[in-house]
Design a protein around this motif. Sequence first.
Motif, PDB file in Angstrom:
ATOM      1  N   ILE A   1      -6.026   2.145  31.173  1.00  0.00           N
ATOM      2  CA  ILE A   1      -5.275   2.849  32.236  1.00  0.00           C
ATOM      3  C   ILE A   1      -5.481   4.193  31.847  1.00  0.00           C
ATOM      4  CG2 ILE A   1      -2.619   3.409  32.390  1.00  0.00           C
ATOM      5  CD1 ILE A   1      -3.189   0.481  32.922  1.00  0.00           C
TER       6      ILE A   1
ATOM      7  N   GLY B   1      -1.489 -14.079  24.741  1.00  0.00           N
ATOM      8  CA  GLY B   1      -0.653 -14.460  25.968  1.00  0.00           C
ATOM      9  C   GLY B   1       0.488 -13.187  26.254  1.00  0.00           C
ATOM     10  N   ILE B   2       0.577 -12.115  25.279  1.00  0.00           N
ATOM     11  CA  ILE B   2       1.305 -11.229  25.626  1.00  0.00           C
ATOM     12  C   ILE B   2       0.802  -9.856  25.988  1.00  0.00           C
ATOM     13  CG2 ILE B   2       3.188  -9.598  24.549  1.00  0.00           C
ATOM     14  CD1 ILE B   2       3.982 -12.582  24.194  1.00  0.00           C
ATOM     15  N   THR B   3       1.313  -9.243  27.208  1.00  0.00           N
ATOM     16  CA  THR B   3       0.599  -8.317  27.872  1.00  0.00           C
ATOM     17  C   THR B   3       1.203  -6.973  26.847  1.00  0.00           C
ATOM     18  OG1 THR B   3       0.721  -9.264  29.907  1.00  0.00           O
ATOM     19  CG2 THR B   3       0.721  -6.717  29.956  1.00  0.00           C
ATOM     20  N   MET B   4       0.129  -6.132  26.476  1.00  0.00           N
ATOM     21  CA  MET B   4       0.547  -5.132  25.569  1.00  0.00           C
ATOM     22  C   MET B   4      -0.058  -3.756  26.252  1.00  0.00           C
ATOM     23  SD  MET B   4       0.062  -6.717  22.041  1.00  0.00           S
ATOM     24  CE  MET B   4       0.845  -8.199  21.462  1.00  0.00           C
ATOM     25  N   SER B   5       0.326  -2.486  25.952  1.00  0.00           N
ATOM     26  CA  SER B   5      -0.362  -1.242  26.140  1.00  0.00           C
ATOM     27  C   SER B   5      -0.760  -0.693  24.676  1.00  0.00           C
ATOM     28  CB  SER B   5       0.728  -0.355  26.753  1.00  0.00           C
ATOM     29  OG  SER B   5       1.360  -0.970  28.009  1.00  0.00           O
ATOM     30  N   VAL B   6      -2.019  -0.632  24.752  1.00  0.00           N
ATOM     31  CA  VAL B   6      -2.758  -0.309  23.297  1.00  0.00           C
ATOM     32  C   VAL B   6      -2.982   1.210  23.330  1.00  0.00           C
ATOM     33  CG1 VAL B   6      -4.382  -0.761  21.843  1.00  0.00           C
ATOM     34  CG2 VAL B   6      -3.329  -2.770  22.755  1.00  0.00           C
ATOM     35  N   PRO B   7      -2.630   1.926  22.632  1.00  0.00           N
ATOM     36  CA  PRO B   7      -3.053   3.464  22.782  1.00  0.00           C
ATOM     37  C   PRO B   7      -4.780   3.589  22.650  1.00  0.00           C
ATOM     38  CG  PRO B   7      -2.323   3.176  20.527  1.00  0.00           C
ATOM     39  CD  PRO B   7      -1.917   1.898  21.472  1.00  0.00           C
TER      40      PRO B   7
ATOM     41  N   VAL C   1      -4.557   4.479  27.913  1.00  0.00           N
ATOM     42  CA  VAL C   1      -3.909   3.390  27.245  1.00  0.00           C
ATOM     43  C   VAL C   1      -4.922   2.175  27.560  1.00  0.00           C
ATOM     44  CG1 VAL C   1      -2.188   1.760  27.733  1.00  0.00           C
ATOM     45  CG2 VAL C   1      -1.704   3.952  27.363  1.00  0.00           C
TER      46      VAL C   1
ATOM     47  N   HIS D   1      -4.508  -3.064  16.548  1.00  0.00           N
ATOM     48  CA  HIS D   1      -4.672  -3.691  17.879  1.00  0.00           C
ATOM     49  C   HIS D   1      -5.914  -2.973  18.506  1.00  0.00           C
ATOM     50  CE1 HIS D   1      -0.413  -4.974  17.851  1.00  0.00           C
ATOM     51  NE2 HIS D   1      -1.040  -6.064  17.957  1.00  0.00           N
TER      52      HIS D   1
ATOM     53  N   LEU E   1      -4.573  -1.753  28.663  1.00  0.00           N
ATOM     54  CA  LEU E   1      -3.787  -2.851  28.838  1.00  0.00           C
ATOM     55  C   LEU E   1      -4.531  -3.968  28.485  1.00  0.00           C
ATOM     56  CD1 LEU E   1      -0.921  -3.738  30.199  1.00  0.00           C
ATOM     57  CD2 LEU E   1      -2.251  -3.707  32.325  1.00  0.00           C
TER      58      LEU E   1
END
Lengths: 57, 358
Positions: free
Chosen positions: A9, A24-30, A17, A38, A19
Motif C-alpha cells: 500500500i 484467511g484474515i486480511t491485515m495491514s502489516v507495517p 503498509v 507478521h 496488505l
Amino acid sequence: MNITSAKYIEYNGENTVILVVIDGITMSVPNNSPANRHYAEIMRQVEAGDLTIADAD
Amino acid sequence: MSKAAELAALIGSQSALSNRRININGNFFIWQRGTSAITVSGDDDFTCDRFKGWANGGGTFTVEQSTDVPNNEFEFSAKLTNTATDGSVAAGDDYRWATDIEGYDVARLAYGTSDAKTATLSFWVKSSLTGTYCGAFYSTTASRHYIYEYTISSANTWEKKTITVEGDTTGSWNRTNGNGLRIYWGFGSGSDVQGTADVWAAGEKWETTNQAAWIGSASATFFIAGVQLEVGETATPFEHRSYGDELTRCQRYFEKKGQPSTSTTWAFNEMSVVIAHTTEYVQGDKFNVEKRGDPTITIYSRNGTSGKISAFATGSDVTGTFATNARGATGFHAVQASSTSLTKGDGYEYGYTADAEL
C-alpha cells in the motif's frame, strides 16, 4: 502463518503498509518494521522464495 | 525495638514493595480475545492476554477463563483442557504454553552480564494428572534456556509452586522493546526439546524426560493462577494490580476497538462513525496505549469481515478491500479503500485490532 497474498500500500510515494491475507484474515502489516512478527514472517517467506509482494496500485 | 523501628527494618529488607511482579496478567484478568475456550492447534495461538500456546503433532488443548481459584485470593485462573490426545509424541511434536516479557521489563535481571540476578517464579497449579511437570526460561535472542521441574502431588488440588533460577551471564539478551524473556509451561513434547533441568544451556528446550504425558491423557485439565516473576531468591506474596492497570499494560501489545458480541459480529455501538473525506479515505484512530512497536492493524466491518468497513446507514459491507495507509505505534492516519467505493460526506463504521505481540 499461511500467507496467501501480499501487496504494498503506497501513501505519499512510500510503501508504508503490506496488505496481506494471513490464515484467511486480511491485515495491514507495517512495512520496514522488523520488530513486527507478521512483517518478520513475510520477509522470511520472501527471502525463502515462497512469497512475492505485489506492487502497489 | 519500637514499632517504628520494626517498620523501618522491614521496609529496608525489601528490594521493592511495589512493581515486584515483572510479568503482566498473572492474575488472568484480561482476555481481549474472549474468555471462552480458545483452541491451541498450531503455532503462536494467542489465548488470554500475554499468554500463547503451541500444539503440533495431532493433539490440541483449549484455554479458557475459570473462576476456580486457590483460597479465593484471585478472581480468575486459566484452565487448560486436553481436547485431542497425542499418545505417541514424536520428535518435532510440541505442546507448550508461554508468556513473553518485553526486554525493557526484564532488563533489571541483567541477564547476559556478570551482574545477572536470581529470579523467582511462583504460581498456583491444579491438574487432573499428577506427576513431574516442566517449563523453562528462554531467550529468543540469546538462544539460551533453563529448564525447571515441579511436582503436582495430588490430583485436582491447588498447590503453590516456587521456582528460583540463578541469572544467566551468557548471551545477548534483549533489553529493549523485543522479546526479553519467555517462560514456558510444558505438557509433553518431543525428545528434541528435552534437556537437563536446573542449568542454563544453549538452544530452545523446555522439558526433561520426566515430563508427565499430559497431552496423552484424554480430557486432562490444568489450572494455573497467580503467576509472578520477581527479582530475588524468595517468592513474595502475589502483587495485585488493578484491572485497569493490567488492561493498560496488556494493550501495549494488543488492543481492539469495537467489542465482538459474538465471535464474528462486532458491536457497532462501540465503533466510531467516520465520514468519508474523499471517495477513497476515512479517518484513522489513535490507540488507547502506545504500542511497543508498529502494530499490525486488522480492520473489521460491523459484520465481522476483515479488510472491510460498513456503511453507517445500512450496516452493509462496502465494496473493495480496506487497509491502513500508514504505520505507527500510536495510531494510524486513515483507512484507505482499494477503489473509489466511498461517497464523500457519507458515514462509515469499522472496528479493528492492533497487534504488536512479541
